[in-house]
Each structure stands twice: as structure tokens, then as C-alpha cells.
Design a protein around this motif. Structure first.
Motif, mmCIF file in Angstrom:
data_model
loop_
_atom_site.group_PDB
_atom_site.id
_atom_site.type_symbol
_atom_site.label_atom_id
_atom_site.label_comp_id
_atom_site.label_asym_id
_atom_site.label_seq_id
_atom_site.Cartn_x
_atom_site.Cartn_y
_atom_site.Cartn_z
ATOM 1 N N HIS A 123 35.367 16.840 -22.552
ATOM 2 C CA HIS A 123 36.171 17.249 -21.528
ATOM 3 C C HIS A 123 37.733 16.849 -21.779
ATOM 4 O O HIS A 123 38.478 17.455 -21.568
ATOM 5 C CB HIS A 123 35.490 16.892 -20.249
ATOM 6 C CG HIS A 123 36.174 17.568 -19.140
ATOM 7 N ND1 HIS A 123 36.191 18.742 -18.734
ATOM 8 C CD2 HIS A 123 37.240 17.258 -18.181
ATOM 9 C CE1 HIS A 123 36.758 19.554 -17.800
ATOM 10 N NE2 HIS A 123 37.466 18.273 -17.166
ATOM 11 N N ARG B 46 36.643 25.569 -15.791
ATOM 12 C CA ARG B 46 36.645 24.821 -17.259
ATOM 13 C C ARG B 46 35.511 24.629 -17.488
ATOM 14 O O ARG B 46 34.832 24.646 -18.544
ATOM 15 C CB ARG B 46 37.640 23.907 -17.177
ATOM 16 C CG ARG B 46 39.090 24.239 -17.269
ATOM 17 C CD ARG B 46 40.112 23.362 -17.385
ATOM 18 N NE ARG B 46 39.561 21.967 -17.537
ATOM 19 C CZ ARG B 46 39.568 21.395 -18.673
ATOM 20 N NH1 ARG B 46 39.975 21.947 -19.865
ATOM 21 N NH2 ARG B 46 39.106 20.066 -18.883
ATOM 22 N N CYS C 149 33.046 12.244 -22.066
ATOM 23 C CA CYS C 149 32.576 13.356 -21.884
ATOM 24 C C CYS C 149 32.288 13.331 -20.192
ATOM 25 O O CYS C 149 32.541 12.342 -19.664
ATOM 26 C CB CYS C 149 30.942 13.282 -22.584
ATOM 27 S SG CYS C 149 29.845 12.125 -21.714
ATOM 28 N N GLU D 86 32.616 25.528 -20.426
ATOM 29 C CA GLU D 86 32.191 24.543 -21.307
ATOM 30 C C GLU D 86 30.734 24.530 -21.455
ATOM 31 O O GLU D 86 30.484 24.270 -22.603
ATOM 32 C CB GLU D 86 32.935 23.129 -21.115
ATOM 33 C CG GLU D 86 34.478 23.025 -21.232
ATOM 34 C CD GLU D 86 35.022 21.849 -20.852
ATOM 35 O OE1 GLU D 86 34.494 21.222 -20.149
ATOM 36 O OE2 GLU D 86 36.291 21.814 -20.952
ATOM 37 N N ILE E 22 29.681 17.090 -21.676
ATOM 38 C CA ILE E 22 30.650 17.811 -22.123
ATOM 39 C C ILE E 22 31.620 17.086 -22.479
ATOM 40 O O ILE E 22 32.477 16.455 -21.897
ATOM 41 C CB ILE E 22 31.016 19.079 -21.210
ATOM 42 C CG1 ILE E 22 29.887 19.784 -20.820
ATOM 43 C CG2 ILE E 22 32.039 19.817 -21.648
ATOM 44 C CD1 ILE E 22 29.158 20.749 -21.941
ATOM 45 N N ASP F 182 28.713 25.274 -24.858
ATOM 46 C CA ASP F 182 27.727 24.248 -25.302
ATOM 47 C C ASP F 182 26.444 24.879 -25.624
ATOM 48 O O ASP F 182 25.596 24.484 -26.542
ATOM 49 C CB ASP F 182 27.645 23.010 -24.652
ATOM 50 C CG ASP F 182 27.090 21.936 -25.185
ATOM 51 O OD1 ASP F 182 27.730 21.307 -26.126
ATOM 52 O OD2 ASP F 182 25.907 21.528 -24.742
#
Length: 178
Positions: free
Chosen positions: A78, A47, A94, A51, A76, A55
Motif C-alpha cells: 500500500h 483503493r 503492507c 488492490e 497489499i 492482487d
């Protein structure tokens, strides 16, 4: 290790030779992960790799940050996930990562026909490490990088890793291998 593929692909709508976003991203770990690729897709590791790459695409300027600072922070979005990362989520929701850490004895540039792209590692940071680097800026990121090199974790992410910032610890000279 999971690396992006295609961030440095040429934009075909461009009339000039190019190398896309001029980067590829990667995350690496020594943590135990499933051997099965289907099971891997639900892990924190997979994941985060997705991500970070997503980004980089949304932002479009990772190559400029890397060129200017070498190392840089990203957060990120999350959210609260059941993948073992709850202790890694910052107060703003994040997950912090430090990008651009070198891999020992590895070339971090990728020669391509239209130029050179950079391979940017993403290292998972504890919330206090992320806050430390965010507060201290490029100097804080460099101090963290030096501490990671000292403990020999370099670019590697691990959910088992303790924070380098404990009891007012100066990250430039960490205790133990944490």
C-alpha cells in the motif's frame, strides 16, 4: 460495499468451460464515505478494493487458498498514503487483510453455468492483528474471525476500529465491541 466484477468470467481462450479465477472479491464498511463516485475513487476504501482484486489476478490462486484454509491472509503493498491508513501499515509497508470471512445470513458461493465461484470478503487488519494471524497460521486467522463475529463486526472494515489485540488480550474472547 465494493465488489470485483469479472474475476469469475470465463477465459475465452480455453477450450473447456471454466469460471476464470473462481472467485470475486469484496470489501464492505459502515464508515462514512463520499456519495459522489468521483470523490470515492480517492478513498482508502476504493483503493483497497482495487488492490485486493488486482492482487487476486496477479496471484491467480486465491481460490486454492480459500478451498484449503477457508480464511487466509494477504498483505497489499500500500505504501505511505494520505488516505487515513497510515496507522494500518505494517512494518514491511503492507496493509494486512483477512480474506474469506463469511457475511452473516449470506450465501458466499456464486453459481455459474460452468461451476461455482466463491465471494471472498477482505477485512482490513491492524498491524498487530496481521502479525498475530501470520504467526499463528490458520488457527490465528480462525481466532480473529471468532473475535470479529463476537464483536459483530464480522467482515466489515473500518478505519475507526481498535485492534483486538491489546494488553495481551486473547482474541478468542475480546473485551467490549472495539
Amino acid at each position: 460495499m465494493i465488489a470485483s466484477s469479472g474475476l469469475s468470467d470465463p477465459w475465452y481462450e480455453s477450450e473447456q468451460p471454466n469460471i476464470g479465477l473462481e472467485i470475486e472479491t469484496m470489501i464492505a464498511t459502515r464508515d462514512s464515505l463520499p456519495d459522489d463516485s468521483a470523490a470515492m475513487m480517492g478513498t482508502w476504501f476504493h483503493r483497497l478494493a482495487l488492490e485486493v482484486a488486482a492482487d487476486a489476478v496477479r496471484d491467480g490462486k486465491y481460490h486454492l487458498r480459500h478451498e484449503r484454509y477457508g480464511l487466509f491472509l494477504i498483505g497489499i503493498n500500500h505504501g505511505a498514503q494520505q488516505d487515513g491508513t497510515s496507522d494500518w501499515i505494517c512494518s514491511d509497508g503492507c496493509i494486512g487483510l483477512l480474506l474469506g470471512l463469511p457475511i452473516p445470513d449470506t450465501e458466499m458461493s456464486i453459481p455459474l453455468p460452468a461451476g461455482t465461484a466463491s465471494l471472498l470478503t477482505a477485512k482490513l487488519l491492524r498491524p498487530d492483528e496481521y502479525e498475530f494471524a501470520a504467526t499463528k497460521g490458520p488457527e490465528g486467522a480462525a481466532q480473529l474471525a471468532a473475535a470479529f463475529a463476537h464483536q459483530e463486526s464480522h467482515h466489515l472494515s473500518s478505519l475507526r476500529r481498535e485492534s483486538l489485540i491489546q494488553d495481551g488480550l486473547n482474541v478468542a474472547s475480546p473485551r467490549g465491541s472495539g
